[in-house]
Enzyme design. Sequence first.
Site, PDB file in Angstrom:
ATOM      1  N   ASP A  12      37.876  41.574  39.582  1.00  0.00           N
ATOM      2  CA  ASP A  12      38.239  40.170  39.550  1.00  0.00           C
ATOM      3  C   ASP A  12      36.964  39.392  39.237  1.00  0.00           C
ATOM      4  OD1 ASP A  12      39.771  37.712  40.209  1.00  0.00           O
ATOM      5  OD2 ASP A  12      38.396  37.650  41.904  1.00  0.00           O
ATOM      6  N   ASP A  14      36.421  35.445  39.633  1.00  0.00           N
ATOM      7  CA  ASP A  14      36.089  34.296  40.476  1.00  0.00           C
ATOM      8  C   ASP A  14      36.038  34.668  41.946  1.00  0.00           C
ATOM      9  OD1 ASP A  14      36.119  32.289  38.312  1.00  0.00           O
ATOM     10  OD2 ASP A  14      38.214  32.880  38.169  1.00  0.00           O
ATOM     11  N   ASP A 171      38.726  39.603  45.869  1.00  0.00           N
ATOM     12  CA  ASP A 171      38.283  38.762  46.979  1.00  0.00           C
ATOM     13  C   ASP A 171      39.428  38.038  47.673  1.00  0.00           C
ATOM     14  OD1 ASP A 171      37.720  35.434  45.971  1.00  0.00           O
ATOM     15  OD2 ASP A 171      38.660  36.950  44.701  1.00  0.00           O
TER      16      ASP A 171
END
Length: 229
Positions: A12, A14, A171
């Site tokens: 991922d 961001d 995240d």
Amino acid sequence: MSSPRTAAVLFDLDGTLIDTEPLYYEATRRVLARHGAPDFGWEQHAGFIGVGTRETLEALAARYAIGSPVDALLAEVNGEHLELLRSSAEVFPQMRKLVERLCAAGVPMAVASGSSREAIGAALAHGGLAGFFPVAVSAEEVGAGKPEPDVFFEAARRLGVAPDACAVLEDSGPGVAAAHAAGMRCLAVLSVPVGPGERPGPAFRTAELVFGGGHAEFTARAAYDWLAV
């Protein structure tokens, strides 16, 4: 018991690879303020971490009764975000170390993100990581964003690797759910860390390894050992 060998690693972007969540928050805050919603704070933003930008703006437009089309809001947020990315995007130091080590070991890598292609390119270029990722998939290019698994399936397809041979670094809860739906192992580094002694929420239960303390706890060595490449 050793972990199974990982054929490819999907990141991922961001909040996982690059510290862009504060930039997304600031871009969204500016746009909402222009449209008569000046009280959008970080706590509200945190509830949308891991959700695609379009889906976030659809929800916020309804919440704040903003009459502008979502496509127009999306263009505004993307414009603000790109300005910030080109000057402020920072790679998390331990993530950079992990990327470099995986590259040295010849492990294929891809970015699979809810961000636009332009935003992904700007973030990787500013962070000096573009050369490490021959494949980058935006949610714009697939049928649905996270928590649907589409971006991960497409990244695996472009790398020529079976989904169940991929590992994901995420995240957010929606990202972990997407990895689980794709049948991929998942390591989670919480973008909203829990306190000492606290357990991550149920959204992270399908992740095989969780750094509840976020990037302050995460290490490239621990991640590399878990990947067993």
